[in-house]
Design a protein around this motif. Structure first.
Motif, PDB file in Angstrom:
ATOM      1  N   ARG B 724       0.411  -0.896   0.525  1.00 50.41           N
ATOM      2  CA  ARG B 724       0.152  -0.402   0.082  1.00 50.41           C
ATOM      3  C   ARG B 724       0.915   1.326   0.105  1.00 50.41           C
ATOM      4  N   GLU B 725       1.639   0.943   0.865  1.00 46.44           N
ATOM      5  CA  GLU B 725       2.739   2.506   0.494  1.00 46.44           C
ATOM      6  C   GLU B 725       3.569   2.882  -0.812  1.00 46.44           C
ATOM      7  N   ASN B 726       3.928   1.401  -1.215  1.00 50.30           N
ATOM      8  CA  ASN B 726       4.808   2.003  -2.305  1.00 50.30           C
ATOM      9  C   ASN B 726       3.803   1.926  -3.627  1.00 50.30           C
ATOM     10  N   LEU B 727       2.376   1.527  -3.450  1.00 53.96           N
ATOM     11  CA  LEU B 727       1.586   1.782  -4.625  1.00 53.96           C
ATOM     12  C   LEU B 727       1.572   3.794  -4.298  1.00 53.96           C
ATOM     13  N   ALA B 728       0.830   4.049  -2.778  1.00 52.67           N
ATOM     14  CA  ALA B 728       0.707   5.054  -2.792  1.00 52.67           C
ATOM     15  C   ALA B 728       1.463   6.178  -3.368  1.00 52.67           C
ATOM     16  N   LEU B 729       2.899   5.807  -2.924  1.00 49.82           N
ATOM     17  CA  LEU B 729       4.430   6.817  -3.487  1.00 49.82           C
ATOM     18  C   LEU B 729       4.165   6.147  -4.797  1.00 49.82           C
ATOM     19  N   ALA B 730       3.847   5.363  -5.563  1.00 50.51           N
ATOM     20  CA  ALA B 730       4.003   4.734  -7.143  1.00 50.51           C
ATOM     21  C   ALA B 730       2.997   5.233  -7.606  1.00 50.51           C
ATOM     22  N   LYS B 731       1.804   5.986  -7.116  1.00 51.38           N
ATOM     23  CA  LYS B 731       0.846   6.898  -7.851  1.00 51.38           C
ATOM     24  C   LYS B 731       1.741   8.035  -8.154  1.00 51.38           C
ATOM     25  N   THR B 732       1.708   8.860  -7.323  1.00 47.03           N
ATOM     26  CA  THR B 732       2.729  10.061  -7.401  1.00 47.03           C
ATOM     27  C   THR B 732       3.191  10.767  -8.372  1.00 47.03           C
ATOM     28  N   LYS B 733       4.018   9.620  -8.921  1.00 47.05           N
ATOM     29  CA  LYS B 733       4.925   9.551  -9.889  1.00 47.05           C
ATOM     30  C   LYS B 733       4.052   9.709 -11.327  1.00 47.05           C
ATOM     31  N   ARG B 734       4.728  10.388 -12.145  1.00 50.38           N
ATOM     32  CA  ARG B 734       4.317  11.207 -13.759  1.00 50.38           C
ATOM     33  C   ARG B 734       4.236  10.145 -14.266  1.00 50.38           C
ATOM     34  N   ASP B 796       9.294  -1.951 -24.169  1.00 50.37           N
ATOM     35  CA  ASP B 796       9.354  -0.357 -24.173  1.00 50.37           C
ATOM     36  C   ASP B 796       9.042   0.603 -23.455  1.00 50.37           C
ATOM     37  N   ASP B 797       7.927   0.089 -24.433  1.00 53.05           N
ATOM     38  CA  ASP B 797       6.882   1.043 -24.177  1.00 53.05           C
ATOM     39  C   ASP B 797       5.674   0.701 -23.433  1.00 53.05           C
ATOM     40  N   PHE B 798       4.930  -0.652 -23.479  1.00 53.96           N
ATOM     41  CA  PHE B 798       4.220  -1.339 -22.559  1.00 53.96           C
ATOM     42  C   PHE B 798       4.288  -1.319 -21.631  1.00 53.96           C
ATOM     43  N   LEU B 799       5.469  -2.053 -20.742  1.00 55.71           N
ATOM     44  CA  LEU B 799       5.424  -2.592 -19.581  1.00 55.71           C
ATOM     45  C   LEU B 799       5.435  -1.219 -19.046  1.00 55.71           C
ATOM     46  N   PRO B 800       6.364   0.495 -19.282  1.00 51.15           N
ATOM     47  CA  PRO B 800       6.559   1.545 -17.981  1.00 51.15           C
ATOM     48  C   PRO B 800       4.865   1.824 -17.956  1.00 51.15           C
ATOM     49  N   MET B 801       3.822   1.231 -19.078  1.00 51.22           N
ATOM     50  CA  MET B 801       2.855   2.127 -19.319  1.00 51.22           C
ATOM     51  C   MET B 801       1.771   1.195 -18.259  1.00 51.22           C
ATOM     52  N   LEU B 802       2.151  -0.102 -18.161  1.00 48.90           N
ATOM     53  CA  LEU B 802       1.586  -0.334 -17.219  1.00 48.90           C
ATOM     54  C   LEU B 802       1.922  -0.324 -15.865  1.00 48.90           C
ATOM     55  N   THR B 803       2.592  -0.663 -15.676  1.00 47.78           N
ATOM     56  CA  THR B 803       3.304   0.339 -14.785  1.00 47.78           C
ATOM     57  C   THR B 803       2.760   0.959 -14.700  1.00 47.78           C
ATOM     58  N   TYR B 804       2.399   2.385 -14.784  1.00 46.04           N
ATOM     59  CA  TYR B 804       1.605   3.277 -14.297  1.00 46.04           C
ATOM     60  C   TYR B 804       0.834   3.213 -14.204  1.00 46.04           C
ATOM     61  N   VAL B 806      -1.093   0.012 -13.118  1.00 47.54           N
ATOM     62  CA  VAL B 806      -0.920  -0.235 -12.153  1.00 47.54           C
ATOM     63  C   VAL B 806      -1.251   0.881 -11.121  1.00 47.54           C
ATOM     64  N   ALA B 807      -0.472   1.787 -11.568  1.00 48.34           N
ATOM     65  CA  ALA B 807       0.544   2.371  -9.853  1.00 48.34           C
ATOM     66  C   ALA B 807      -1.110   3.858  -9.631  1.00 48.34           C
ATOM     67  N   GLN B 808      -1.893   3.419 -10.704  1.00 48.25           N
ATOM     68  CA  GLN B 808      -2.970   4.389 -10.621  1.00 48.25           C
ATOM     69  C   GLN B 808      -4.203   3.986 -10.153  1.00 48.25           C
ATOM     70  N   CYS B 809      -4.273   2.551 -10.229  1.00 49.09           N
ATOM     71  CA  CYS B 809      -5.590   2.135 -10.021  1.00 49.09           C
ATOM     72  C   CYS B 809      -5.564   1.861  -8.802  1.00 49.09           C
ATOM     73  N   ASP B 810      -4.140   2.024  -8.405  1.00 50.72           N
ATOM     74  CA  ASP B 810      -3.719   1.690  -6.853  1.00 50.72           C
ATOM     75  C   ASP B 810      -5.031   0.705  -6.512  1.00 50.72           C
ATOM     76  N   MET B 811      -5.299  -0.324  -6.671  1.00 54.76           N
ATOM     77  CA  MET B 811      -5.656  -1.680  -5.884  1.00 54.76           C
ATOM     78  C   MET B 811      -4.583  -2.373  -5.470  1.00 54.76           C
ATOM     79  N   PRO B 812      -4.256  -2.641  -4.195  1.00 54.46           N
ATOM     80  CA  PRO B 812      -3.386  -3.700  -3.503  1.00 54.46           C
ATOM     81  C   PRO B 812      -3.920  -5.065  -3.814  1.00 54.46           C
TER      82      PRO B 812
END
Lengths: 194, 996
Positions: B724-734, B796-804, B806-812
């Motif tokens: 949860r903490e990491n998700l919250a942190l990741a969610k703030t990233k552009r 190269d483009d998809f995986l970072p986007m998917l990470t983004y 997932v972070a935005q969805c913020d669903m642990p």
């Protein structure tokens, strides 16, 4: 003809043209009927090889350093790995060497390794001499080819070479189909005491 | 019921609604079978088509008109005998006696040995070791072949079984064999059931035969019966014109339905409103047969090869060659116009595609086409309808379902042709134009047969009058119908048959009719659906959503189907049948439509073989008197009670996966599945079907418990908090900070949409369905990325986007979802697209989980890397087959205490664990302070028996389960009055809770 599914993993630095090569390979014969794809990072293409059909399941990987640690998940179970570098970027060739090393150490045992020097249409700004790359490939018994995804040079050939190196299936295992039915264990061992 | 028809029908008959449809079908089949046999007898010159046709024509009218009560015409007909026989269709007989003829394990030599002693036509099905395929081994007449036994390889395509060289394919082996008992198609003649089976008059007789298994062939039963001549019906009966008189039909619901074919002119009939199907849906075994549409080739073989058993092979060694040679070009010698007509007819009907058409084609969907009822049925139908609706409504608790729309009143269609024709059909009025088809020979050869249509179709095929206009063209059909109206009774009968064939064909066949160039070889491709189906993988996957809730009410009324078809958004696997049938029907003139409707109604009442098999396995799993059922039950209880015995969520999921894999292996090997699954599902599909069944039997009941357990593990390990903490942190990233370079990320709305999809994903129990939803999320992300740039993006483009994302969805919770899929997904799917994107999702989640560390070190912790490696090894290793022993390890034991009554626990008990060891385990589990006073007892209904310390409870259990008559028994752990374990078994009433 039997269809064999072959997982092929694409490795290499970001920007060297991994997905361009695959897109070129797949799309030159783009068949709307058989391309069930979500996106270009996973593509499939079936090519005949001998009396088999090889269906390549091509797993693209993200080349950025931060994703490096995920690579094992992608190359596990691969029949072949295509390591791509950019002939105009020496760095990408260094990265390639790291990948080769990693595959030797952690990759599937009999994985077919192919080295593809992409962007050979940009020969005038080449940084990686073909001879050096070729010798390196030979030293590790890897397939070597220079390609140009942009001009569709050698892309087909790359995969043909891989196809040829895939050992043909042994006689489809004649699993004894004299199928036996599992019978339940007899012998009731219950016994009354005394 | 729907079929009770003819004006002359006694009203009393109308009350018998249930099952009459099945009887109808069975009656058809039976009649057809008998007729065919007679045909063979009466026209030894089988090669002469005209003879055959003539005979058939007569036969046909007989089929529908014959009533047992008026059997006097032929004089030789024994109505009592016939009515008995009629109760058991060929398919019934086959199904019940499969241990006799379905001998997959026997060798060619053995098969030859058996068949040599049999009269021509007798057959068995075995598996050829050389060819690795099933073959139909048939005793042939000495003069017809060089060798006395011919072997016809069975081709198993993705969904169907067919004989090599034939274009007719079947949902399962039983139907295939039943068909060839009736129509020879590519065979030199029809095959014959052994006399003892064919002439069995009662269920019991069949059971006796079946009990003998392969031993039947050497038994007296087999040999004695063989000599007795089969009663054969006089041809005359079928030819007698007066039979066509509807009024002849009396009593007996079976007879009544048979009439329907005969009663109304096709045009009228075609408008028959849907009868309620809820009744027959209860029957899991479908009717014998409808015909499967595509069969161009058959005819060619039929006629051009002079009945030589060209596909037969003399021995296994020749099989391969024969296989090749047997595939003949469609265009081979087209003999006569008549053939062409037939072919057109046949070609016109097409088997429904295995998968439902993608959503965009859905508007074409029509309400399920019920089998047409004869006019008289009108009175009954309305009654049945409300009932069906309520049933449907009751069973559909899925929110997505609406109450089924009421059907148009049945009476309407009977009132007048024009009225019915114009009556509203709950179909989108503007069906899309047919898609262009491309020739597809292979598809033409129709692998995708739909269930049960085959026989009727063959029948109709055989009966087509030589000059029949090709029904392939709708207009022609109309003409034909008109023309028919004025035809003689005999022709009528015939025509009815052809109608029937039309009706049995799927409406997809319309596509054929659209193609002007359609003649022989170059028929337009029936593969339209296929084409749709494959590229739109993701959309077809949508079907999976709805199915989750639907699986339970499979046996519900037709209304549901109707309704679903009306709602394009509704996802139902059921559509596979129904929809595809109705798909395309829009091009048909209404008159024709009705026919199709009735057919697809029939069809939709049937399950796809896959569903049938899954259902059967699910039923078996609930049957605790079966070994499989008890294993599943014990395992589920064990899991529910012993959550604590797992060290981690992953460990837990692995044992689940292992259990499922083991049970699959067990099902494949055991004889508990009856009939054997090989006879229902093509070889290469069996695993998938079993997998699906296991999801249903094991994962479904455990889903919520698994979720809780996984979550608990996460929480207790601290991973939840960290995530949860990491998700919250990741969610703030552009996006850029997560590695996205250039591609446009989804906006808030899209993220919300994705979140919603993820939430839906959580509701599924099937890992495959979860993965299909994950794929849709990925597709959506891709679409957003590409829409804005037009270029193709790789990983190269998809995986970072998917990470983004997932972070935005913020669903642990997503973490356990991914874990669930990763561990439970069928290993065979791990390499495909689903496996790829699942891996990517796992990777994205892993990055986020380690986000803080990554920030520091820019690399994943070595721990994370190790986890990945282990996962890899584990999942790869799992592909090896498990041993059958492993899953027999659960034993349910009840503790009986004087004061507290009974409590039960499921214990891990290996087959060779002794009673003594079980006792000490019980003492531990039940926390018994004085175990020396307790012992293990086996309790059955009226006995209680103390088990000796050195016995093996698991083996006792296995033995009890294998007894022919299942007995209720329990293992009971309780206090013994006497400490001496060597006392005689204590007899007392085992009146404790049932724990098994």
């Amino acid at each position: 003809m039997a269809i064999r599914e072959l997982k092929v993993c694409l490795l290499g630095d970001t920007g060297v043209g991994k997905s361009s090569i695959v897109c070129r390979f797949v799309q030159d014969h783009f068949d709307h009927n058989i391309s069930p794809t979500i996106g270009a990072s996973f593509l499939t293409k079936t090519v005949p090889c001998g009396n088999e059909l090889h269906k390549f399941l091509i797993w693209d990987t993200a080349g950025q350093e931060r994703f490096h640690s995920l690579a094992p998940m992608y190359y596990r179970g691969s029949a072949a790995a295509v390591i791509v570098y950019d002939i105009t970027k020496l760095d990408s060739f260094q990265t390639l060497k790291k990948w080769v090393k990693e595959l030797k150490e952690h990759g599937p045992e009999d994985i077919v390794v192919a080295i593809a020097g992409n962007k050979n249409d940009l020969g005038d700004i080449r940084e990686v001499p073909m001879k050096e790359a070729k010798e390196f490939a030979e030293s590790i018994a890897a397939i070597f080819i220079e390609t140009s995804a942009r001009n569709a040079v050698n892309v087909e050939e790359l995969f043909q070479k891989i196809s040829k190196q895939i050992p043909p299936l042994e006689n489809p295992e004649v699993d004894s189909n004299e199928s036996f039915k599992l019978t339940r264990q007899p012998a009731l061992s219950t016994r009354r005491c005394c | 019921m729907a079929f009770s028809s003819a004006s002359g029908n006694p009203p009393s008959g109308l009350t018998d609604r249930s099952g009459s449809f099945f009887k109808l079908i069975d009656t058809f089949a039976l009649e057809i079978g008998e007729l065919k046999k007679e045909m063979v007898q009466t026209s030894p010159t089988m090669d002469k088509e005209p003879v055959e046709l003539q005979g058939l024509e007569g036969e046909v009218s007989g089929v529908y008109l014959q009533s047992p009560h008026c059997g006097g015409v032929g004089g030789e007909r024994d109505s009592g005998y016939d009515s008995l026989r009629r109760r058991m269709s060929v398919l019934d007989r086959l199904s019940q006696t499969h241990p006799v003829w379905l001998l997959l394990a026997i060798s060619e030599e053995k098969a030859n040995h058996i068949l040599l002693k049999q009269p021509p036509g007798v057959f068995l099905v075995r598996k050829s070791a050389a060819l690795q395929r099933k073959v139909l081994s048939v005793r042939v007449k000495e003069d017809q072949s060089e060798t006395p036994i011919s072997h016809f390889p069975v081709r198993e395509s993705q969904y169907t079984f067919s004989l090599e060289g034939s274009g007719i394919s079947f949902a399962d082996l039983f139907r295939l064999v039943a068909f060839y008992c009736i129509s020879r198609d590519v065979l030199p003649f029809t095959i014959k059931l052994p006399e003892a089976i064919a002439s069995a008059k009662t269920q019991k007789e069949l059971e006796e035969v079946a009990q003998l298994g392969a031993g039947f062939w050497d038994s007296a039963l087999c040999n004695q019966r063989r000599t007795s001549p089969r009663p054969c019906r006089p041809l005359s009966r079928t030819l007698s014109p007066q039979r066509t008189n509807r009024n002849r039909e009396v009593g007996g619901s079976q007879q009544r339905h048979t009439t329907y074919c005969d009663s109304a002119p096709p045009t009228l009939r075609s408008h028959a409103p849907p009868p309620s199907f809820h009744l027959e849906r209860r029957h899991s075994s479908g009717p014998l047969c409808f015909v499967n549409p595509l069969f161009l080739q058959t005819h060619h073989h039929h006629h051009s090869e002079d009945h030589s058993p060209s596909h037969a092979v003399k021995s296994d060694s020749d099989l391969e060659h024969a296989e090749k040679s047997s595939v003949k070009p469609l265009s081979s010698s087209e003999g006569s116009e008549q053939h062409a007509d037939k072919i057109k007819l046949n070609g016109k009907s097409r088997p429904p595609p295995p998968r439902p058409p993608p959503p965009r084609s859905m508007p074409r969907r029509r309400p399920a086409p019920p089998p047409p009822g004869p006019p008289a049925a009108a009175t009954t139908r309305p009654k049945s309808m409300p009932e069906a609706v309520t049933v449907a409504a009751r069973q559909h608790q899925s929110p997505s379902r609406r109450p089924a729309p009421a059907r148009p009143p049945m009476g309407a269609k009977h009132s007048s042709l024009s009225k019915t024709a114009s009556s509203p059909i709950p179909v989108p009025s503007n069906p899309p134009p047919p898609r262009p088809k491309k020739p597809d020979l292979e598809a033409h050869r129709c692998h995708i047969a739909l269930d049960d249509e085959t026989i009727a179709k063959a029948l109709s095929r055989a009966k087509l009058p030589p000059c029949e206009p090709p029904p392939a063209v709708p207009a022609d059909v109309l003409l034909e119908n008109n023309a028919r109206g004025s035809s003689s009774p005999n022709e009528r009968g015939r025509q009815r048959l052809s109608d029937m064939s039309m009706s049995t064909s799927s409406s997809d066949s319309l596509e054929y009719s659209q193609s002007p160039g359609f003649s022989l070889g170059l028929a337009p491709s029936p593969s339209r659906h296929l084409n749709h189906q494959e590229p739109v993988e993701d959309s077809s996957e949508e079907d999976e959503d709805g199915e989750e809730d639907e699986e339970e009410d499979y046996g519900v009324g037709l209304e549901t189907d109707l309704e679903m078809r009306l709602r394009p958004s509704f996802k139902s696997r059921r559509r596979r049948v129904g929809v595809s049938l109705s798909g395309g029907s829009f091009i048909l003139p209404r008159a024709l439509k009705g026919r199709f409707r009735k057919v697809s109604g029939m069809l939709s009442s049937l399950m796809t073989p896959e569903r049938r098999a899954v259902k059967r396995i699910a039923e078996l799993s609930r049957d605790k008197s079966s070994y499989f059922g008890s294993l599943v039950h014990d395992y589920i209880s064990f899991v529910q009670e012993n959550r604590g015995c797992h060290t981690s969520g992953m460990d837990f999921l692995q044992t689940l996966r292992q259990f499922m894999t083991q049970m699959k292996a067990y099902l494949r090997q055991s004889s508990e599945l009856d009939p054997p699954i090989e006879s229902l599902i093509p070889e290469d599909q069996i695993d998938q079907v079993l997998e699906k069944a296991m999801h249903k039997c094991v994962l479904k009941p455990l889903k919520s418990m698994i979720e809780v357990a996984l979550h608990d593990f996460q929480v207790s390990s601290g991973a939840w908090q960290q995530l949860r903490e990491n998700l919250a942190l990741a969610k703030t990233k552009r996006p850029q900070e997560l590695g996205v370079d250039g591609a446009v990320p989804p906006d808030a709305v899209a993220i919300e949409k994705i979140r919603h999809k993820f939430l839906n994903m959580r509701k599924m129990y099937s890992p495959e369905k979860k993965v299909s939803l994950l794929l849709r999320v990925c597709k959506l992300i891709y679409t957003i990325m590409q829409d804005n740039s037009g270029r193709m993006y790789g990983a190269d483009d998809f995986l970072p986007m998917l990470t983004y994302v997932v972070a935005q969805c913020d669903m642990p919770q997503l973490d356990t979802e991914i874990q669930y899929m990763m561990e439970l997904l069928d290993p065979s799917l791990l390499q495909g697209e689903g496996g790829y994107y699942l891996t990517s999702a796992y990777g994205a989640m892993a990055l986020i989980k380690n986000f803080q560390e990554e920030q520091a070190a820019r690399v994943l912790s070595s721990e994370a890397r190790n986890t990945l490696h282990q996962w890899h090894r584990r999942r790869t290793a799992q592909r090896s087959a498990p041993s059958v022993d492993d899953f027999q390890n659960y034993l349910r034991v009840a503790l009986q205490e004087v004061d507290t009554g009974c409590t039960a626990k499921t214990l891990l008990v290996h087959p060779y664990t002794t009673t003594e060891e079980v006792c000490s385990l019980c003492a531990y589990k039940f926390k018994i302070p004085n175990p020396e006073n307790y012992a293990l007892f086996l309790i059955t209904e009226d006995t209680s028996q103390q088990l000796a310390p050195d016995t093996h409870p698991q083996r006792i259990k296995a033995e009890l389960h294998s007894r022919p008559c299942a007995q209720i028994f329990h293992f009971l752990y309780r206090r013994v009055p006497n400490l001496n374990l060597c006392i005689p078994a204590v007899m007392q009433n085992g009146n404790c809770l049932q724990v098994e």
